[in-house]
Structure formats: C-alpha cells, structure tokens
Design an enzyme around this catalytic site. Structure first.
Site, PDB file in Angstrom:
ATOM      1  N   ASN A   9       0.864  -1.179   0.000  1.00 22.28           N
ATOM      2  CA  ASN A   9       0.000   0.000   0.000  1.00 22.28           C
ATOM      3  C   ASN A   9       0.903   1.232   0.000  1.00 22.28           C
ATOM      4  O   ASN A   9       1.477   1.565   1.032  1.00 22.28           O
ATOM      5  CB  ASN A   9      -0.896  -0.044   1.248  1.00 22.28           C
ATOM      6  CG  ASN A   9      -1.704   1.228   1.426  1.00 22.28           C
ATOM      7  OD1 ASN A   9      -1.804   2.047   0.514  1.00 22.28           O
ATOM      8  ND2 ASN A   9      -2.285   1.389   2.602  1.00 22.28           N
ATOM      9  N   TRP A  10       1.009   1.865  -1.145  1.00 24.08           N
ATOM     10  CA  TRP A  10       1.949   2.995  -1.270  1.00 24.08           C
ATOM     11  C   TRP A  10       1.362   4.284  -0.696  1.00 24.08           C
ATOM     12  O   TRP A  10       2.042   5.300  -0.639  1.00 24.08           O
ATOM     13  CB  TRP A  10       2.342   3.203  -2.736  1.00 24.08           C
ATOM     14  CG  TRP A  10       3.073   2.037  -3.349  1.00 24.08           C
ATOM     15  CD1 TRP A  10       3.412   0.853  -2.729  1.00 24.08           C
ATOM     16  CD2 TRP A  10       3.572   1.940  -4.684  1.00 24.08           C
ATOM     17  NE1 TRP A  10       4.079   0.037  -3.602  1.00 24.08           N
ATOM     18  CE2 TRP A  10       4.199   0.681  -4.812  1.00 24.08           C
ATOM     19  CE3 TRP A  10       3.546   2.792  -5.789  1.00 24.08           C
ATOM     20  CZ2 TRP A  10       4.794   0.245  -5.997  1.00 24.08           C
ATOM     21  CZ3 TRP A  10       4.137   2.362  -6.980  1.00 24.08           C
ATOM     22  CH2 TRP A  10       4.754   1.105  -7.069  1.00 24.08           C
ATOM     23  N   LYS A  11       0.100   4.259  -0.330  1.00 25.85           N
ATOM     24  CA  LYS A  11      -0.586   5.433   0.236  1.00 25.85           C
ATOM     25  C   LYS A  11      -0.398   6.662  -0.667  1.00 25.85           C
ATOM     26  O   LYS A  11      -0.273   6.520  -1.880  1.00 25.85           O
ATOM     27  CB  LYS A  11      -0.098   5.690   1.664  1.00 25.85           C
ATOM     28  CG  LYS A  11      -0.143   4.437   2.540  1.00 25.85           C
ATOM     29  CD  LYS A  11      -0.005   4.721   3.998  1.00 25.85           C
ATOM     30  CE  LYS A  11       0.078   3.409   4.760  1.00 25.85           C
ATOM     31  NZ  LYS A  11      -0.003   3.586   6.189  1.00 25.85           N
ATOM     32  N   HIS A  95      -9.435   0.927   4.872  1.00 26.35           N
ATOM     33  CA  HIS A  95      -8.160   1.097   5.584  1.00 26.35           C
ATOM     34  C   HIS A  95      -8.406   2.005   6.793  1.00 26.35           C
ATOM     35  O   HIS A  95      -9.235   2.920   6.734  1.00 26.35           O
ATOM     36  CB  HIS A  95      -7.122   1.707   4.638  1.00 26.35           C
ATOM     37  CG  HIS A  95      -5.750   1.707   5.211  1.00 26.35           C
ATOM     38  ND1 HIS A  95      -5.336   2.646   6.122  1.00 26.35           N
ATOM     39  CD2 HIS A  95      -4.702   0.864   5.043  1.00 26.35           C
ATOM     40  CE1 HIS A  95      -4.084   2.384   6.475  1.00 26.35           C
ATOM     41  NE2 HIS A  95      -3.678   1.307   5.833  1.00 26.35           N
ATOM     42  N   GLU A  97      -6.901   4.451   7.891  1.00 25.36           N
ATOM     43  CA  GLU A  97      -6.749   5.886   7.594  1.00 25.36           C
ATOM     44  C   GLU A  97      -8.021   6.421   6.931  1.00 25.36           C
ATOM     45  O   GLU A  97      -8.422   7.559   7.157  1.00 25.36           O
ATOM     46  CB  GLU A  97      -5.506   6.109   6.709  1.00 25.36           C
ATOM     47  CG  GLU A  97      -4.227   5.902   7.523  1.00 25.36           C
ATOM     48  CD  GLU A  97      -3.040   5.406   6.732  1.00 25.36           C
ATOM     49  OE1 GLU A  97      -3.043   5.469   5.496  1.00 25.36           O
ATOM     50  OE2 GLU A  97      -2.081   4.924   7.383  1.00 25.36           O
ATOM     51  N   GLU A 167      -5.398  -5.259  10.562  1.00 32.97           N
ATOM     52  CA  GLU A 167      -4.382  -4.230  10.784  1.00 32.97           C
ATOM     53  C   GLU A 167      -4.687  -3.492  12.092  1.00 32.97           C
ATOM     54  O   GLU A 167      -5.489  -2.542  12.093  1.00 32.97           O
ATOM     55  CB  GLU A 167      -4.392  -3.224   9.634  1.00 32.97           C
ATOM     56  CG  GLU A 167      -4.092  -3.835   8.288  1.00 32.97           C
ATOM     57  CD  GLU A 167      -3.501  -2.796   7.345  1.00 32.97           C
ATOM     58  OE1 GLU A 167      -2.391  -3.016   6.877  1.00 32.97           O
ATOM     59  OE2 GLU A 167      -4.148  -1.756   7.122  1.00 32.97           O
ATOM     60  N   GLY A 173       2.295   2.073  10.876  1.00 33.66           N
ATOM     61  CA  GLY A 173       3.223   3.205  10.737  1.00 33.66           C
ATOM     62  C   GLY A 173       3.883   3.618  12.031  1.00 33.66           C
ATOM     63  O   GLY A 173       4.486   4.684  12.119  1.00 33.66           O
ATOM     64  N   SER A 213       3.370  -2.346  10.486  1.00 31.68           N
ATOM     65  CA  SER A 213       4.821  -2.336  10.708  1.00 31.68           C
ATOM     66  C   SER A 213       5.490  -3.673  10.383  1.00 31.68           C
ATOM     67  O   SER A 213       6.409  -4.093  11.088  1.00 31.68           O
ATOM     68  CB  SER A 213       5.139  -1.904  12.143  1.00 31.68           C
ATOM     69  OG  SER A 213       4.714  -0.567  12.346  1.00 31.68           O
ATOM     70  N   GLY A 234       2.786  -1.207   4.394  1.00 30.53           N
ATOM     71  CA  GLY A 234       2.782   0.226   4.129  1.00 30.53           C
ATOM     72  C   GLY A 234       4.198   0.729   3.892  1.00 30.53           C
ATOM     73  O   GLY A 234       4.769   0.571   2.804  1.00 30.53           O
ATOM     74  N   GLY A 235       4.801   1.294   4.924  1.00 25.37           N
ATOM     75  CA  GLY A 235       6.112   1.939   4.809  1.00 25.37           C
ATOM     76  C   GLY A 235       7.161   1.098   4.101  1.00 25.37           C
ATOM     77  O   GLY A 235       7.874   1.593   3.218  1.00 25.37           O
TER      78      GLY A 235
END
Ligand code: PEP
Length: 251
Positions: A9-11, A95, A97, A167, A173, A213, A234-235
């Site tokens: 997920n590159w957001k 998600h 977010e 998640e 994150g 993470s 993610g990151g």
C-alpha cells in the site's frame, strides 16, 4: 491450501516517475515469481503507468479506494469500472486511515465491497482495533462488529473472492508490530466470525493478511502463523529491497 498474498500500500506517496522506478525494481526480482501473489497499490495518478509496466509479469495491480456508485456526480471519486479499465484486480477498502480521516463506516465499506465484487474486483477489506480498544479489552467485540458489518450480505463465493486484512491501528506506521501470537489470535477470531456468518469451508478458505509495521525482520515469523496468509505492507513497500524481502519471507 490458501496461497499467500502480499500487497504493498503505497498510500499518498510516489510521483508517476517514482512509481515507475519502484515497480521496475520490483520487476527485476519478482516478474516471474509465482509462489506468492504480489500486489502493488500505487496512488490513483500512477495506476495507469504501473498498469502498463506490470503487464505480462506476475505482479498484480490494486487501488487504494473506490466509490460504490458506477458513475455520476461524485467529484473526486473513482468507480470500480474505471479501475477495471486499468486492469486493477484488487482494491483496498476500509483502511484505518480512511475510517479515521474520512469517516468511513462498516456500512460504507460494505457498499464499496459489494460494488467492487459486482465489477469483478477483489476487495482487500481492512479491520483492526485502536490501542484504546485493545486496552479496554474490546478486541473481540470491535473485530466482530467490523467483520460482520463490512462483509454483510456477501455470498460464500464473494467472500472467497475477497481478502481480509487485520491491521491493528496501533501498529500501523508506528514501528510497533503485534506479536505473532497476538496477530494469530485475531486471525483465528476472524475465521470464527466468518464461520458463524457462513460455514467452516468459507472460514477456512478466505485469505487473511496481517498489516502493521511488517518489516523484513519480522515477516517470516508473522507469515509462519497458521492463520496468517501474507501481509498488507505500508512503509516497507516503498523500498524495493525491503518489499522483495518481505515477499520472499512468505514462501
Ligand atoms: C498500512 O498502511 O496498511 C500499513 C500496514 O502500514 P505500515 O506497514 O507502514 O505499518
């Protein structure tokens, strides 16, 4: 046997040029890799470019959100059909977010999931408790509510065409990962909830990713748990080497 699936997920990161460079680096290593299903989810602006670059490889394309309507006066929104036109096969829905910053509820996630499936897109449906909810002993009630609400009305086939991502919000994150036992417990709970909504066959067949993470250093242990079928990353998905190492940890 559930095939493992790792999605990046590159957001809201990566210009089109940066996205092309990242996907080319992934292709160098993973273009012919079949053991794990690998999905990249760039921002909307890079979908078309990345779509062209992954054609003919084993990398799959996903979007990060969509609207439930087919078309109309919904400024700023994107429909399932538009995503299909770009050869997207997956779409991340609900998600944390989106739930937190854009007030998405289980009912909204459910409408989107129904619309995605009606257009032959596989939804990756995210659930997860906050730290406050975990500390208040509410993991079971929160996850049960999110799963039953977000997956309401889906047929057995539609559920098997979907992916669930557990998640925990406190692990996204933050560098804090759920222990593999904490994650396994919730994945097993999700299967029980799905079994109650349908039956044991569906519960056993649906794929459940862990996200929060995940790094090359913890992926193998997490993906080795019996009910964890890969990860939503993610990151660490923004760095080709880290993402490739995580994908390879799923074998
Ligand atoms: C995510 O955003 O889905 C996620 C899991 O992020 P991170 O890996 O950075 O915690």
């Amino acid at each position: 046997m559930r095939k493992k699936i790792v999605a990046g997920n590159w957001k809201m990161n990566m210009t089109t040029a940066e996205a092309a460079s990242l996907v080319n680096a992934l292709k160098d290593d993973l273009a012919n890799f079949r053991e794990v299903e690998v999905v990249v989810c760039p921002p909307f602006t890079a979908l078309s470019t990345v779509s062209d670059l992954v054609q003919g490889t084993h990398l799959d394309l996903g979007a990060q959100n969509m609207h439930w309507e087919k078309s109309g006066a919904y400024t700023g929104e994107t429909s399932a059909e538009m995503l299909r036109e770009l050869y997207c096969h997956y779409v991340i829905l609900g998600h944390s977010e989106r739930r937190h910053y854009f007030s998405e509820t289980d009912a909204i996630v459910n409408r989107k999931a129904q619309a995605a499936l009606a257009s032959s897109l596989h939804p990756i449906i995210c659930v997860g408790e906050t730290l406050q909810e975990r500390e208040a002993g509410q993991v079971e009630s929160v996850i049960t509510r999110q799963i039953t609400g977000s997956l309401a009305g889906l047929s057995a086939k539609e559920l098997l065409d979907s992916v669930i991502a557990y998640e925990p919000v406190w692990a996204i994150g933050t560098g804090k990962t759920a222990t593999s036992e904490q994650a396994q417990d919730v994945h097993a709970l999700i299967r029980t909830v799905v079994a109650n909504m349908h039956d044991a066959t569906v519960a056993d067949g649906v794929r459940i990713q862990y996200g929060g993470s995940v790094k090359p250093g913890n992926a193998k242990e997490l993906f080795g748990m019996p009910d964890i079928d890969g990860g939503l990353i993610g990151g660490a998905a923004l760095d080709a080497k880290s993402f490739i190492d995580i994908v390879r940890a799923a074998v």
